[in-house]
Design a protein around this motif. Structure first.
Motif, PDB file in Angstrom:
ATOM      1  N   ARG A  29      38.140  41.865  40.481  1.00  0.00           N
ATOM      2  CA  ARG A  29      37.849  43.023  41.329  1.00  0.00           C
ATOM      3  C   ARG A  29      36.363  43.203  41.608  1.00  0.00           C
ATOM      4  O   ARG A  29      35.984  44.093  42.361  1.00  0.00           O
ATOM      5  N   VAL A  31      33.561  49.077  41.728  1.00  0.00           N
ATOM      6  CA  VAL A  31      34.730  48.197  41.765  1.00  0.00           C
ATOM      7  C   VAL A  31      34.874  47.733  43.221  1.00  0.00           C
ATOM      8  O   VAL A  31      35.433  48.439  44.065  1.00  0.00           O
ATOM      9  N   VAL A  81      33.691  44.008  39.436  1.00  0.00           N
ATOM     10  CA  VAL A  81      33.153  45.202  38.774  1.00  0.00           C
ATOM     11  C   VAL A  81      31.733  44.915  38.314  1.00  0.00           C
ATOM     12  O   VAL A  81      31.464  43.911  37.655  1.00  0.00           O
TER      13      VAL A  81
END
Length: 940
Positions: free
Chosen positions: A62, A110, A64
């Motif tokens: 994702r 994110v 992050v």
């Protein structure tokens, strides 16, 4: 009770505030941690993944990451554990000087979800700094006349720590003449003062050495010291006095370095050295001492470094004026820095997509932006905007975050890449602005079918083309990109003349080139209609069709074909054609002799035919119609003209190059049929020579005429023979002779009992219509040997079926009775026909051996047949054996002899011979039935 209720209410309110605070932090996605300062690099701060509910596996997928707004990145996210760790050593005193609560803020981005979470980390203080004095060696002058109890300010100690670890107390040691007093300042700070406890005496001691110690509240406690040297002076009774007890000045942060910010003044009424005043900073922070400079003689405070409102907006310091007699006065100086719009907005792209599908829905987040302006007030108010005419819009998020989202559907075929410029401008005058560019590539979706360059295609192809010849190229383009724009071509299913279309043409899948797979013939196929389909490489694939019309262009590849005269059959005749025509010698000019008929399988100009006389025996005798092909006499034939004229007619088309064929006509000029036959015969003789193919036909014609003539003569001879035979029969047995009437037949027959042998011969002549073919066929002779039954002995039997002249025959004669066998009619061994007889000559009688006897025998047989037809007589023995059993054995009966009566018609009678052995009551038929049957035989 009332007090307990109030305490319980306060507890409820505190608990409620705690719950609301936790709910607010959870709702806004905030995390808060607390760590001490001076932690080593990599130290654990908090478990972010657990607190936010992020799976460890999805951290890397994702995207992050941690973002901080400062110049230094103090925190990092451990990718494997999801822990927030310290990335650098944190010094609270350096980051949060003079700040009660030191909090560092960062954001967790994110990128895969376009979300962010704020994280606050409170840095708690540790006792890592000792109190310190700006000057560790202090000089203090006092007059010996100073009264006990006088107070002299001492420099403050500074401890960067906060709270209990900061400066807590002072201690003074070294001399009984002085003591220490600590006063509380306006801000709650401690201000040490030196108090004269006992009168000074210069004569006793000129200098006094003191030690000032500052202590914090840490565990263990840290201390800092300063040495104070007090000099005892002579009498000075007037101290300097400032014009103002407090100086306040406001300066903009962009004031240039070296500018005089404020000038303090103090006056001393003493004269001489005791009236000279010197200025110095008594209480000042380390940062202020770096920024400002105080002129000791003039009292002017000048700027040494640039001011920055965003760093420190206000400075407080204390200036002291001292004369030479050690008397002094102090004044407070406050310098306030006003904000100037000197900071442009800081626009940071926290997270952004580089690619987006063109079918993304409206409102899809493309980028996450953070905007911050260090200025304050209107100068710090930031407005963001996007370029016009872009399918995106800004959407405000939490705090200073903005989201860039799609405003409408995207179309890669119109715009494949976007460079979106985001501008941030503050509210200053003039406003400052900054920008950031978002590079976004639109990913293709297979939403466009291939489009052909033309609505329909047509091409012309000459016939007799080579197999594999290029016909044309179709081209289709697809507005999509990549695999979705890769166009492949194929033929639509179809059949042509019963065969698959793919056997005629093919299309190259990559280039769209249409090739002919076979050589086309205009005469068989003049036009070909087909469909070509273009499909892209998307999933699912999109396609479109286009019509292709292929016209076959005729070429002059067929020579004229002569239909008349028919082609010659002689070998080696080549392309020549031949025929024989007859023209009377008395023909006039323009008389039609023949017509050459030709066709051309080509079309158009290639099929236009023209005729011309290429060669002739007599050039001026005949002419040929240019377009009709009619052969006519150009003049009347003359006596000197040859009887046989050979004409070669050239038939050619109008193609380029022209193709031609020839027709050869043989024209015979004759006055009569005899002359014609003579000419044909001579032509046949000439045809026997090699190299003259035209004479072959004449030979066959002569042979055909001769065959027909022979057949005709044979037919005439046959008819003549038949007529002679009938006439002779009539002469031998006249129909009106009554000399033999009433006499039994047995009295006439004496030739070994042989009754009759009837032979009928059939001759068939076949002549075909074709004059060149004829045949004469003689069928095998058929013999019918039948013996009729013998009539009763009591009834007379006419020889040749005499009819009653008076017509007294009964209409319905009674059926005769069965006669007994007659032993007079027996065949001797020598009289048996064929090879069964012994022919030993012992028995009397022999077979008739001349024509007269044979005819007499036939006459008797016919007479017996007449008796059988009348139904009143029988022959020979009974039971229909005709007395043949004695000659041929008991097994030989009339069943072994063919009944010839079915095939014999007796002139002058309306009856047909029937078998006497079958006459009974059941089979008796009326005379009308016999007449009907006789009529059928007459037809035969």
């Amino acid at each position: 009770m009332c007090g307990a209720g109030r305490r319980w209410g306060r507890r409820q309110r505190a608990l409620l505030w705690a719950v609301l605070l936790a709910a607010w932090e959870a709702a806004w996605g905030q995390l808060r941690y607390s760590v001490p300062e001076e932690m080593p690099k990599g130290s654990f701060v908090g478990d972010v993944a657990k607190d936010l509910g992020l799976p460890l596996v999805a951290l890397g997928d994702r995207g992050v990451r941690i973002i901080e707004r400062g110049r230094t990145q103090y925190f990092a996210l451990h990718g494997k554990t999801g822990h927030l760790v310290a990335a650098e050593r944190i010094d609270r005193e350096q980051l949060c000087e003079r700040v009660q609560q030191c909090v560092l803020r960062c954001e967790l981005i994110v990128e895969g979800e376009m979300k962010f979470y704020e994280i606050e980390v409170e840095i708690t203080d540790i006792n890592d700094n000792s109190p310190s004095f700006k000057e560790i060696e202090l000089e203090q002058s006092m007059s010996e006349m100073t009264a006990p109890g006088s107070r002299f300010p001492l420099p403050d100690a500074h401890d960067p720590d906060f709270g209990r670890n900061s400066l807590q107390s002072y201690e003074l040691s070294g001399d009984e003449h002085f003591s220490l007093a600590v006063q509380a300042g306006p801000g709650g700070d401690q201000r040490p003062e030196l108090v004269l406890a006992k009168a000074l005496d210069r004569e006793e001691a000129v200098f006094h050495e003191l030690v000032l110690r500052a202590m914090d509240g840490g565990d263990p406690a840290r201390t800092g010291t300063a040495r104070i040297r007090v000099t005892v002076l002579d009498v000075n009774d007037n101290a300097p006095v400032f014009s103002q007890a407090e100086y306040t000045v406001r300066v903009p942060e962009d004031v240039p370095v070296g500018s005089v910010l404020v000038a303090v003044t103090a006056t001393d009424v003493d004269e001489g050295p005791n009236g000279h005043v010197k200025y110095s900073f008594h209480r000042i922070s380390e940062k202020a001492s770096e920024v400002f400079h105080l002129e000791s003689k003039t009292g002017k405070i000048t700027l040494k470094e640039n001011l920055d409102f965003e760093d420190i907006s206000s400075f407080e310091m204390e200036v002291q004026a001292r004369d030479d007699g050690a008397l002094f006065d102090a004044a407070k100086v406050t310098i306030s820095v006003t904000d100037v719009n000197d900071n442009a907005p800081e626009l940071t792209v926290s997270s952004a997509l580089t690619e987006i599908s063109e079918d993304a829905s409206s409102g899809t987040v493309v980028a996450l932006l953070h905007v911050f302006d260090r200025d304050s007030g209107a100068n710090g108010e930031v407005r963001c905007s996007l370029d016009k005419d872009v399918p995106f819009r800004l959407q405000s998020s939490q705090g200073n975050y903005y989201s860039v989202v799609t405003a409408r559907e995207l179309d890669r075929e119109q715009v494949s890449e976007y460079n979106v410029t985001v501008r941030a401008a503050d509210g200053g005058s003039p406003p400052l602005q900054s920008s950031a560019v978002l590079a976004l590539r639109v990913l293709d979706v297979n939403d466009n079918a291939p489009v052909f360059a033309e609505e329909r295609y047509s091409a012309r192809l000459s016939e007799n083309n080579a197999a594999g010849a290029l016909v044309l190229r179709v081209r289709a383009t697809d507005a999509d990109w990549g695999q979705n724009a890769r166009v492949r071509y194929r033929l639509a299913e179809g059949r042509v003349r019963g065969a698959a279309l793919s056997s005629y043409v093919s299309v190259q899948a990559e280039t769209g080139a249409l090739y002919a797979l076979r050589s086309f013939d205009y005469e068989q196929l003049r036009e070909l209609q087909l469909w070509v389909r273009a499909e892209d490489g998307g999933a699912p694939a999109l396609g479109s069709n286009v019509s292709v019309r292929l016209q076959i262009v005729d070429e002059n590849d067929n020579a004229p074909q002569v239909l008349y005269p028919p082609p010659a059959l002689a070998a080696g005749s080549g392309a020549a054609w031949s025929g024989v025509e007859l023209a009377p010698r008395w023909s006039e000019a323009g008389a039609l002799v023949a017509k050459v008929v030709a066709v051309d399988a080509d079309a158009g100009q290639n099929a236009w035919l023209s005729y011309e006389l290429a060669k002739a025996t007599e050039p001026g005798l005949f002419r040929v119609g240019l377009h009709s092909g009619e052969v006519r006499t150009a003049r009347s034939p003359l006596a000197r003209d040859a009887a046989r004229q050979s004409l070669v007619v050239l038939v050619k088309d109008h193609g380029r190059p022209a193709l031609s064929a020839t027709a050869t006509l043989s024209v015979v000029l004759a006055e009569s049929v005899a002359e014609l036959l003579a000419e044909l015969g001579s032509a046949a003789a000439e045809a026997a020579a090699p190299g003259e193919p035209a004479a072959s036909l004449t030979r066959w014609l002569v042979l055909a005429v001769a065959a027909v003539s022979c057949l005709f003569v044979a037919f005439l001879l046959l008819l003549l023979a038949l007529r002679l035979r009938r006439w002779r029969r009539q002469q031998l047995l006249p129909a009106d002779s009554g000399a033999l009437r009433g006499v039994p037949v047995s009295h006439f027959v004496g030739i070994d009992g042989v009754r009759a042998f009837l032979q009928s011969y059939s001759h068939e002549v076949s002549l075909t219509a074709d004059s060149r073919k004829s045949q004469l066929r003689f069928s095998a002779g058929s013999c019918c040997d039948t013996l009729p039954a013998r009539p009763p002995p009591d009834e007379p039997a006419p020889l040749l079926g005499d009819e009653d002249p008076a017509g007294t025959l009964p209409a319905h004669p009674a059926p005769p009775s069965q006669a007994q066998p007659n032993t007079d009619w027996r065949f001797s061994q020598t009289q048996r026909p064929g090879t069964s007889g012994s022919q030993n000559g012992e028995e009397a009688g022999a077979w008739p051996n001349n024509q007269f006897d044979t005819e007499m025998l036939q006459a008797m047989i016919l007479a017996s047949a007449n008796e059988a037809a009348d139904g009143n007589s029988t022959l020979g023995g009974g039971n229909g054996t005709m007395g043949l059993s004695a000659r041929y054995g008991p097994q030989f009966t009339l069943q072994h002899v063919p009944d010839y009566r079915q095939n014999v018609y007796i002139p002058g009678s309306n009856a047909t011979l029937t078998n006497a052995g079958k006459r009974d009551a059941k089979n008796a038929a009326p005379a009308a039935g016999n007449k009907k049957k006789s009529g059928k035989k007459e037809k035969k």
